[in-house]
Design an enzyme around this catalytic site. Structure first.
Site, PDB file in Angstrom:
ATOM      1  N   LEU A 179       0.855  -1.180   0.000  1.00 22.30           N
ATOM      2  CA  LEU A 179       0.000   0.000   0.000  1.00 22.30           C
ATOM      3  C   LEU A 179       0.894   1.235   0.000  1.00 22.30           C
ATOM      4  O   LEU A 179       1.993   1.212   0.561  1.00 22.30           O
ATOM      5  CB  LEU A 179      -0.910   0.023   1.234  1.00 22.30           C
ATOM      6  CG  LEU A 179      -1.992  -1.045   1.343  1.00 22.30           C
ATOM      7  CD1 LEU A 179      -2.758  -0.882   2.652  1.00 22.30           C
ATOM      8  CD2 LEU A 179      -2.945  -1.002   0.159  1.00 22.30           C
ATOM      9  N   ASP A 180       0.411   2.317  -0.626  1.00 26.90           N
ATOM     10  CA  ASP A 180       1.166   3.568  -0.634  1.00 26.90           C
ATOM     11  C   ASP A 180       1.275   4.133   0.780  1.00 26.90           C
ATOM     12  O   ASP A 180       0.494   3.787   1.672  1.00 26.90           O
ATOM     13  CB  ASP A 180       0.489   4.597  -1.532  1.00 26.90           C
ATOM     14  CG  ASP A 180       0.406   4.140  -2.976  1.00 26.90           C
ATOM     15  OD1 ASP A 180       1.244   3.317  -3.374  1.00 26.90           O
ATOM     16  OD2 ASP A 180      -0.503   4.614  -3.687  1.00 26.90           O
ATOM     17  N   ALA A 181       2.212   5.044   0.964  1.00 29.33           N
ATOM     18  CA  ALA A 181       2.437   5.637   2.282  1.00 29.33           C
ATOM     19  C   ALA A 181       1.195   6.347   2.810  1.00 29.33           C
ATOM     20  O   ALA A 181       0.936   6.345   4.017  1.00 29.33           O
ATOM     21  CB  ALA A 181       3.613   6.611   2.226  1.00 29.33           C
TER      22      ALA A 181
END
Length: 250
Positions: free
Chosen positions: A121-123
């Site tokens: 998942l993205d930050a």
């Protein structure tokens, strides 16, 4: 040097199969932070007992059910592990980054270096992250051929209408990609709040899909992977072991 007793605590669903006749030095390395050389030194010092008897032979075979202690503290093999984490923002799904900490830093378990993350998942994205030591199991989640569905709750900058459901079901053309995305299931909850289920894991896919239709993702939260639902009891940053049923569902 005390070590946590890890047997049933580490694997509480009777999925840990303790190998019979494991070499003692290998047993120590897989049960503690000690390297092979440090394990041999501990053996030479007489720090290791098996069923109460000091053993210095690194090739000694540990049988199932044998009580092994390091400096009087019992140790046990760390089995195959499967965890879920509710990922907070400003964390990353990798081990090295100069800006944000890894989600693995939130997981307090023995030998964390053996863990890997099944899908990223993205930050700035929150929600369900699956972590394991089982490479074949994680492959079933991440391989595009397996078409494992991932469901997201998406907050949008602009309202959407019901016509977008058919557009996403037919596939969306992403900039820089050949062909269309695989069919995606869109559910409109509110004009600017939707659920989207995809079976791929292209780079920034959800954000790029909405960008392709002229919208912008303002918030993204993963609710499920396959049949595994994020436990609502987990606050952001919290984790737990998966149940046997959750593991078998993949």
């Amino acid at each position: 040097m005390p070590f946590e007793v890890v047997g049933l605590i580490i694997w509480q669903f009777s999925l840990l199969k303790l190998s019979i006749n494991v070499r003692l030095d290998k047993f120590i390395c897989e049960s503690t932070p000690l390297t092979r050389s440090l394990a041999k030194k501990a053996l030479h010092r007489g720090d290791i007992t098996c069923d109460g008897i000091v053993v210095k032979d690194s090739g000694f075979k540990v049988a199932e059910g044998m009580r092994v202690c390091l400096e009087g503290e019992p140790i046990a093999l760390v089995g195959v592990r499967y965890l879920m984490l509710n990922k907070p923002v400003d964390t990353i799904c990798s081990t090295i980054d100069e800006t944000y900490p890894s989600v693995l830093s939130l997981v307090d378990v023995p030998k964390p270096e053996t863990l890997h993350i099944a899908g990223r998942l993205d930050a700035d994205t929150t929600g369900l992250v699956l972590i394991t030591t089982d490479g074949q199991w994680s492959h079933k989640i991440t391989s595009p051929k397996k078409e494992c569905g991932k469901r997201y709750l998406v907050q949008l900058a602009e309202p959407v209408d019901a016509g977008l459901i058919a557009v996403f079901a037919a596939g969306v053309e992403l900039r820089g990609e050949d062909g269309l995305t695989k069919p995606a299931l869109l559910e409109i909850i509110e004009p600017q709040l939707v659920r989207l289920t995809i079976t791929e894991g292209k780079y920034h896919q959800v954000k790029r899909m909405f960008a392709a239709v002229g919208n912008h993702v303002q918030g993204l939260h993963r609710e499920s992977v396959g049949q595994i639902e994020l436990d609502p009891a987990l606050a952001l940053g919290e984790w737990r072991y998966l149940t046997a049923e959750e593991i078998a569902s993949v």
